[in-house]
Motif scaffolding. Structure first.
Motif, short mmCIF file in Angstrom:
data_model
loop_
_atom_site.label_atom_id
_atom_site.label_comp_id
_atom_site.label_asym_id
_atom_site.label_seq_id
_atom_site.Cartn_x
_atom_site.Cartn_y
_atom_site.Cartn_z
N ALA A 74 8.44 -25.58 4.33
CA ALA A 74 9.37 -26.66 3.99
C ALA A 74 10.41 -26.19 2.98
O ALA A 74 11.54 -26.67 2.96
N LYS A 75 10.01 -25.25 2.11
CA LYS A 75 10.92 -24.73 1.09
C LYS A 75 11.53 -23.39 1.50
O LYS A 75 12.29 -22.81 0.73
N ASN A 76 11.15 -22.89 2.67
CA ASN A 76 11.63 -21.58 3.12
C ASN A 76 11.37 -20.51 2.05
O ASN A 76 12.24 -19.67 1.76
N THR A 77 10.18 -20.53 1.51
CA THR A 77 9.83 -19.65 0.40
C THR A 77 8.48 -18.99 0.66
O THR A 77 7.56 -19.62 1.18
N VAL A 78 8.41 -17.73 0.28
CA VAL A 78 7.17 -16.97 0.36
C VAL A 78 6.80 -16.54 -1.07
O VAL A 78 7.69 -16.20 -1.86
N TYR A 79 5.52 -16.55 -1.35
CA TYR A 79 5.05 -16.23 -2.69
C TYR A 79 4.09 -15.04 -2.66
O TYR A 79 3.43 -14.78 -1.65
#
Length: 119
Positions: A74-79
């Motif tokens: 949903a945030k287009n983010t990878v951690y």
């Protein structure tokens, strides 16, 4: 095309933790996999961890049990959660987006974020 912007790097003592983030300019679900690579001075870039669009994760042996990769579509983010850091983890960490179309691989890279672990 996609722009990848990493953040979260810094200087930390051995045994400490850092959380890296990779923000993508487009929907990361469109890529087969997202990953983190690192490159230390004088060394080749190496895979640290990857996560498929189905959620399957893969880790290099040298980070198993210490690092965790995750994604928020949903945030287009990878951690990348990095715990129990060691001086040998010092490197520039790059985010990668990989797509395979038929037999052709497409890889996109971020500029990288520096992680320095002091002993």
């Amino acid at each position: 095309q996609v722009q990848l912007v990493e953040s979260g790097g810094g200087l930390v003592q051995a045994g400490g933790s850092l959380r890296l983030s990779c923000a993508a300019s487009r929907n990361i679900f469109s890529f087969n996999a997202m990953g983190w690579y690192r490159q230390a001075p004088g060394k080749q870039r190496e895979l640290v961890a990857s996560i498929s669009n189905g959620g399957t994760t893969n880790y290099a042996d040298f980070v198993k049990g210490r690092f965790t990769i995750s994604r928020d579509n949903a945030k287009n983010t990878v951690y990348l959660q990095m715990n129990s850091l060691k001086p040998e983890d010092t490197a520039v960490y790059h985010c990668n987006a990989h797509r395979r179309i038929i037999t052709t691989d497409y890889n996109y890279w971020g500029q990288g974020t520096q992680v320095t672990v002091s002993s």
